[in-house]
Design an enzyme around this catalytic site. Structure first.
Site, PDB file in Angstrom:
ATOM      1  N   HIS A  54      52.847 -10.043  14.256  1.00  0.00           N
ATOM      2  CA  HIS A  54      53.369 -10.275  15.605  1.00  0.00           C
ATOM      3  C   HIS A  54      52.589  -9.457  16.626  1.00  0.00           C
ATOM      4  O   HIS A  54      52.656  -8.231  16.626  1.00  0.00           O
ATOM      5  CB  HIS A  54      54.847  -9.882  15.628  1.00  0.00           C
ATOM      6  CG  HIS A  54      55.529 -10.155  16.920  1.00  0.00           C
ATOM      7  ND1 HIS A  54      56.058  -9.158  17.710  1.00  0.00           N
ATOM      8  CD2 HIS A  54      55.771 -11.319  17.582  1.00  0.00           C
ATOM      9  CE1 HIS A  54      56.617  -9.683  18.784  1.00  0.00           C
ATOM     10  NE2 HIS A  54      56.448 -10.993  18.734  1.00  0.00           N
TER      11      HIS A  54
ATOM     12  N   GLU B 252      49.189 -13.559  15.265  1.00  0.00           N
ATOM     13  CA  GLU B 252      49.686 -14.237  16.466  1.00  0.00           C
ATOM     14  C   GLU B 252      48.823 -13.961  17.697  1.00  0.00           C
ATOM     15  O   GLU B 252      48.385 -12.829  17.930  1.00  0.00           O
ATOM     16  CB  GLU B 252      51.119 -13.790  16.781  1.00  0.00           C
ATOM     17  CG  GLU B 252      51.705 -14.615  17.923  1.00  0.00           C
ATOM     18  CD  GLU B 252      52.958 -14.025  18.546  1.00  0.00           C
ATOM     19  OE1 GLU B 252      53.135 -12.801  18.546  1.00  0.00           O
ATOM     20  OE2 GLU B 252      53.743 -14.830  19.070  1.00  0.00           O
TER      21      GLU B 252
ATOM     22  N   ASP C 281      49.454 -14.585  21.752  1.00  0.00           N
ATOM     23  CA  ASP C 281      50.162 -15.068  22.937  1.00  0.00           C
ATOM     24  C   ASP C 281      49.096 -15.308  23.992  1.00  0.00           C
ATOM     25  O   ASP C 281      48.210 -14.463  24.195  1.00  0.00           O
ATOM     26  CB  ASP C 281      51.146 -14.011  23.456  1.00  0.00           C
ATOM     27  CG  ASP C 281      52.326 -13.797  22.523  1.00  0.00           C
ATOM     28  OD1 ASP C 281      52.995 -14.784  22.184  1.00  0.00           O
ATOM     29  OD2 ASP C 281      52.570 -12.637  22.154  1.00  0.00           O
TER      30      ASP C 281
ATOM     31  N   HIS D 131      50.649 -10.835  25.997  1.00  0.00           N
ATOM     32  CA  HIS D 131      52.019 -11.332  25.835  1.00  0.00           C
ATOM     33  C   HIS D 131      52.694 -11.709  27.138  1.00  0.00           C
ATOM     34  O   HIS D 131      53.371 -12.732  27.239  1.00  0.00           O
ATOM     35  CB  HIS D 131      52.891 -10.296  25.112  1.00  0.00           C
ATOM     36  CG  HIS D 131      54.308 -10.753  24.980  1.00  0.00           C
ATOM     37  ND1 HIS D 131      55.296 -10.435  25.897  1.00  0.00           N
ATOM     38  CD2 HIS D 131      54.900 -11.561  24.061  1.00  0.00           C
ATOM     39  CE1 HIS D 131      56.425 -11.011  25.540  1.00  0.00           C
ATOM     40  NE2 HIS D 131      56.222 -11.694  24.422  1.00  0.00           N
TER      41      HIS D 131
ATOM     42  N   GLU E 214      50.719 -18.977  20.752  1.00  0.00           N
ATOM     43  CA  GLU E 214      51.822 -19.325  21.658  1.00  0.00           C
ATOM     44  C   GLU E 214      51.310 -19.483  23.088  1.00  0.00           C
ATOM     45  O   GLU E 214      50.664 -18.584  23.629  1.00  0.00           O
ATOM     46  CB  GLU E 214      52.911 -18.249  21.648  1.00  0.00           C
ATOM     47  CG  GLU E 214      54.041 -18.618  22.615  1.00  0.00           C
ATOM     48  CD  GLU E 214      55.182 -17.606  22.706  1.00  0.00           C
ATOM     49  OE1 GLU E 214      55.156 -16.600  21.970  1.00  0.00           O
ATOM     50  OE2 GLU E 214      56.074 -17.836  23.530  1.00  0.00           O
TER      51      GLU E 214
HETATM   52  O1  G3P Z   1      56.367 -16.208  19.327  1.00  0.00           O
HETATM   53  C1  G3P Z   1      57.357 -15.710  18.492  1.00  0.00           C
HETATM   54  C2  G3P Z   1      57.823 -14.507  19.149  1.00  0.00           C
HETATM   55  O2  G3P Z   1      56.681 -13.754  19.404  1.00  0.00           O
HETATM   56  C3  G3P Z   1      58.534 -14.863  20.406  1.00  0.00           C
HETATM   57  O3  G3P Z   1      58.797 -13.763  21.111  1.00  0.00           O
HETATM   58  O4  G3P Z   1      58.470 -12.666  23.240  1.00  0.00           O
HETATM   59  O5  G3P Z   1      57.392 -11.740  21.220  1.00  0.00           O
HETATM   60  O6  G3P Z   1      56.536 -13.825  22.239  1.00  0.00           O
HETATM   61  P1  G3P Z   1      57.737 -12.979  21.983  1.00  0.00           P
HETATM   62 CA    CA Z   2      54.952 -14.737  20.811  1.00  0.00          CA
END
Ligand code: G3P
Ligand code: CA
Length: 318
Positions: free
Chosen positions: A8, A35, A37, A50, A140
């Site tokens: 994450h 991940e 973002d 993010h 994302e």
């Molecule tokens: O994308 C899954 C999770 O990361 C969603 O929450 O706010 O950390 O992007 P966030």
């Molecule tokens: Ca995310």
């Protein structure tokens, strides 16, 4: 299938989120997917960041003190790539400039930069080659409607980068994720993306995006609809359990009955979700009790260890 570990924001428990060292750590700690973002710069470049804001993770207020908006926030979309590259990324802080996670990496200036998606791909492809691994991407698109209002198409810009790296095809190790169902439909039907799509599920109180009813989305009818455009769901960990935070809800079985994967977010040893008293108990709850197919974890090494010690390669509990 053996559940997957999604690092994450990289191995964000150990280094400032989304920086290249943090990505490198996630790779070496055994993440199956890392991940990204994505937000866009003013000149339309996909950046791995993010927040749509810069002030919680960079020194933007020091370097560009006059560039905040009336709400006091500094928006990435108000800066060109060349300007964003001047910023130094640090560990996440709250509005009072205190570390959000007090036991994590200190809030110091190491001249870490915000990576572009393209740079991050070069790094991960390089590590996959040099380490003989095949870590994938879990991308994302952040606040698509916000970008659209500024005249930018975050989905198309992201795909353009992937196409440039020959990664926009069915066999590429990539998931797309988004809270906005309209963006997922746009990816599938208009942009005809061949990549698997994950419908993230937030809490209605977050209003991200405004107007989407996630309570309705988690019902049988809601999941029937999700299954028409997505390959899986990404629920918030508390949504996997009843109000006691421990007893599995029907969500995972209802999703599986419709052929949907379930990749939940987020496992943090220093901020436990649900009613669990330890990080090990939380892992048991989401994997052995709720039965999810993968998880976003700030601690990919610990989650890797749990999965490897509880599941065989075929994915059966061992
Ligand atoms: O994308 C899954 C999770 O990361 C969603 O929450 O706010 O950390 O992007 P966030
Ligand atoms: Ca995310």
């Amino acid at each position: 299938m053996k559940p997957i570990v999604i690092a994450h924001r990289g191995a964000s428990a150990y280094l400032p989120e989304h920086t290249l060292p943090c990505v490198t750590a996630a790779h070496t700690l055994g993440a199956d997917y890392i991940e990204q973002d994505i937000v866009l710069s003013r000149d339309g470049v996909p950046m791995v960041l993010h927040d749509i804001y810069l002030d919680s993770t960079t020194d933007v207020a020091q370097q560009f003190p006059t560039r905040g908006r009336d709400d006091g926030r500094f928006y990435a979309i108000d800066f060109d790539l060349a300007e964003l590259k001047l910023l130094s990324v640090h560990e996440r802080v709250d509005p009072q400039a205190h570390a959000v996670f007090s036991d994590r990496f200190p809030v110091v200036d190491l001249e870490l930069r915000i990576p572009t998606l393209r740079e991050e791909i070069i790094l991960i492809e390089g590590l996959n080659k040099s380490r003989g691994m095949s870590a994938g991407y879990y991308i994302e698109m952040k606040s698509p409607a916000f970008h659209t209002a500024a005249g930018l198409d975050i989905a198309s810009a992201t795909i353009e980068v992937l196409e440039g790296a020959d990664l926009h095809h069915k066999k590429a190790p990539i998931f797309f994720q988004c809270f906005d169902p309209d963006t997922l439909r746009y990816l599938k039907h208009d942009l005809q993306s061949p990549l698997p799509l994950i419908q993230l599920m937030g809490d209605n109180s977050w209003e991200e995006p405004p107007g989407v009813d996630f309570d309705l989305m988690r019902t049988g009818h809601g999941l029937d609809d999700v299954a028409t455009y997505a390959d899986g769901i990404g629920p918030w960990v508390p949504q996997l359990f009843e109000a006691d935070g421990l007893t599995p809800s029907q969500l995972v079985s209802a999703a599986h009955a419709r052929g949907l994967l379930v990749h939940a977010y987020t496992l943090r040893a220093d901020s436990l979700e649900g009613g669990f008293e330890s990080f090990a108990a939380l892992h048991e709850g989401v994997f052995l009790n709720a039965g999810i197919d993968g998880v976003f974890s700030d601690f990919p090494d610990i989650t890797r260890g749990f999965i490897d010690s509880h599941f065989s390669t075929e994915g059966t509990n061992s």
